[in-house]
Design a protein around this motif. Structure first.
Motif: not given
Length: 114
Positions: A22-25, A87-93
């Protein structure tokens, strides 16, 4: 492979001030960093595809613990379905797969220099 290592370093630097997806958004700066990180994922995937091709699919198999196919597939998703990125997938990666990838790339670079 140095290009891949450099891309990982750029991703690490760009993601370092974020603590959640969420920080990215929350800010235009966060969105810009997300865009920049995604470009580096495209570069990594493209470089891996090229490496796989010129090594006749043999180099990447030296590190079977890395999900090479998924990493190369991420490139396709980011490049062709950008507005569908989760974005949650990107963060997980970023949180779970970037460091093992970095370790494998550094190991391969070391093996090739010997």
């Amino acid at each position: 492979m140095l290009q891949i290592e450099n891309a990982i370093l750029k991703i690490e630097e760009r993601a370092s001030s974020f603590h959640s997806a969420d920080d990215f958004l929350k800010t235009p700066f966060g969105m810009a960093m997300l865009d920049a990180i995604c470009m580096q994922f495209i570069a990594i995937g493209e470089s891996l595809k090229g490496l796989d091709k010129i090594t006749n699919n043999e180099l990447l198999t030296t590190h079977p613990e890395i999900p090479w196919k998924r990493i190369k597939g991420l490139r396709d998703i980011v490049a062709h379905h950008y507005f569908e990125i989760d974005i949650d997938v990107i963060w997980w990666i970023l949180s779970n797969e970037l460091q093992p990838l970095k370790k494998a790339i550094i190991s391969m670079l070391s093996d090739l220099s010997e």
